[in-house]
Design a protein around this motif. Structure first.
Motif, PDB file in Angstrom:
ATOM      1  N   GLN A  92      21.464 -34.941 -21.387  1.00 41.38           N
ATOM      2  CA  GLN A  92      21.302 -33.700 -22.153  1.00 41.38           C
ATOM      3  C   GLN A  92      21.929 -32.574 -21.337  1.00 41.38           C
ATOM      4  N   ALA A  93      23.082 -32.091 -21.774  1.00 43.88           N
ATOM      5  CA  ALA A  93      23.813 -31.085 -21.008  1.00 43.88           C
ATOM      6  C   ALA A  93      23.783 -29.717 -21.672  1.00 43.88           C
ATOM      7  N   TYR A  94      22.874 -29.539 -22.640  1.00 43.34           N
ATOM      8  CA  TYR A  94      22.791 -28.249 -23.329  1.00 43.34           C
ATOM      9  C   TYR A  94      21.330 -27.912 -23.614  1.00 43.34           C
ATOM     10  N   ILE A  99      21.499 -23.435 -27.835  1.00 45.33           N
ATOM     11  CA  ILE A  99      22.683 -24.274 -28.081  1.00 45.33           C
ATOM     12  C   ILE A  99      23.819 -23.974 -27.096  1.00 45.33           C
ATOM     13  N   ASN A 100      23.487 -23.516 -25.898  1.00 50.62           N
ATOM     14  CA  ASN A 100      24.482 -23.292 -24.852  1.00 50.62           C
ATOM     15  C   ASN A 100      24.358 -24.395 -23.808  1.00 50.62           C
ATOM     16  N   ASP A 101      25.459 -24.650 -23.101  1.00 49.50           N
ATOM     17  CA  ASP A 101      25.457 -25.656 -22.047  1.00 49.50           C
ATOM     18  C   ASP A 101      24.539 -25.229 -20.911  1.00 49.50           C
ATOM     19  N   LEU A 102      23.967 -26.233 -20.240  1.00 49.66           N
ATOM     20  CA  LEU A 102      23.224 -25.977 -19.009  1.00 49.66           C
ATOM     21  C   LEU A 102      24.252 -25.848 -17.892  1.00 49.66           C
ATOM     22  N   HIS A 118      16.821 -24.063 -20.904  1.00 51.28           N
ATOM     23  CA  HIS A 118      16.765 -22.860 -20.085  1.00 51.28           C
ATOM     24  C   HIS A 118      15.306 -22.410 -20.068  1.00 51.28           C
ATOM     25  N   ALA A 119      14.793 -22.071 -18.906  1.00 50.46           N
ATOM     26  CA  ALA A 119      13.381 -21.669 -18.793  1.00 50.46           C
ATOM     27  C   ALA A 119      13.078 -20.492 -19.719  1.00 50.46           C
ATOM     28  N   GLU A 120      13.963 -19.505 -19.736  1.00 44.76           N
ATOM     29  CA  GLU A 120      13.737 -18.319 -20.565  1.00 44.76           C
ATOM     30  C   GLU A 120      13.705 -18.679 -22.057  1.00 44.76           C
ATOM     31  N   CYS A 121      14.607 -19.551 -22.473  1.00 43.75           N
ATOM     32  CA  CYS A 121      14.648 -19.972 -23.892  1.00 43.75           C
ATOM     33  C   CYS A 121      13.376 -20.727 -24.265  1.00 43.75           C
ATOM     34  N   PRO A 133      11.153 -28.467 -28.626  1.00 45.19           N
ATOM     35  CA  PRO A 133      12.094 -28.109 -29.685  1.00 45.19           C
ATOM     36  C   PRO A 133      12.929 -29.290 -30.194  1.00 45.19           C
ATOM     37  N   MET A 134      13.030 -30.352 -29.404  1.00 40.89           N
ATOM     38  CA  MET A 134      13.874 -31.488 -29.814  1.00 40.89           C
ATOM     39  C   MET A 134      13.079 -32.610 -30.469  1.00 40.89           C
ATOM     40  N   CYS A 135      12.033 -33.082 -29.804  1.00 41.43           N
ATOM     41  CA  CYS A 135      11.335 -34.275 -30.317  1.00 41.43           C
ATOM     42  C   CYS A 135       9.968 -33.968 -30.910  1.00 41.43           C
TER      43      CYS A 135
END
Length: 142
Positions: A92-94, A99-102, A118-121, A133-135
């Protein structure tokens, strides 16, 4: 324990103390209402009921603050780390929230289900959601 956790525990204790004070006032009003029901004027009874309603609203506000602080405490307890794209084993690179890359050196939170954000997101997401948010695995208690 970190200073953030100590601060959060201190805030939670403060909320509990405020609720206890409101409960004491509530009990006093209840006692006053019970003892004065027959002898008090309608104005006095109306004032007591208004006071009781105001106490109830104040208690609700404290409970809402408590709930928000408890949620923030749970979020802050989730592990975070500085991301390094070269050392990452994850595919998982984003960040699925923005929806931005890590990118290396960004602060990342890893959920128990294994997803990274991202921690803030993620912190913003978890203020209004209880799941990944994903699973949709439950992450914090509501």
């Amino acid at each position: 324990m970190s200073n953030d956790n100590n601060l959060n525990i201190s805030k939670l204790r403060e909320h509990i103390n405020r609720l206890e004070r409101f409960l004491n006032v509530w009990e006093q009003l209840d006692e006053e209402i019970l003892t004065s029901t027959n002898s008090a004027s309608n104005d006095d009874n109306g004032r007591l009921l208004t006071d009781r309603h105001e106490i109830l609203e104040a208690m609700e506000d404290v409970c809402n603050e408590f709930s928000g602080d408890l949620r923030t405490s749970q979020i802050n307890m989730l592990p975070s780390y500085e991301y390094n794209v070269d050392k990452s084993c994850d595919n998982q690179a984003y960040c699925a929230v923005c929806i931005n890359d890590l990118v290396s050196k960004e602060l990342i939170r890893k959920l128990p289900c294994g997803h990274n954000f991202h921690a803030e997101c993620l912190d913003k997401w978890l203020q209004s959601h209880e799941t990944c948010p994903m699973c949709r695995t439950r992450v914090i208690d509501g």
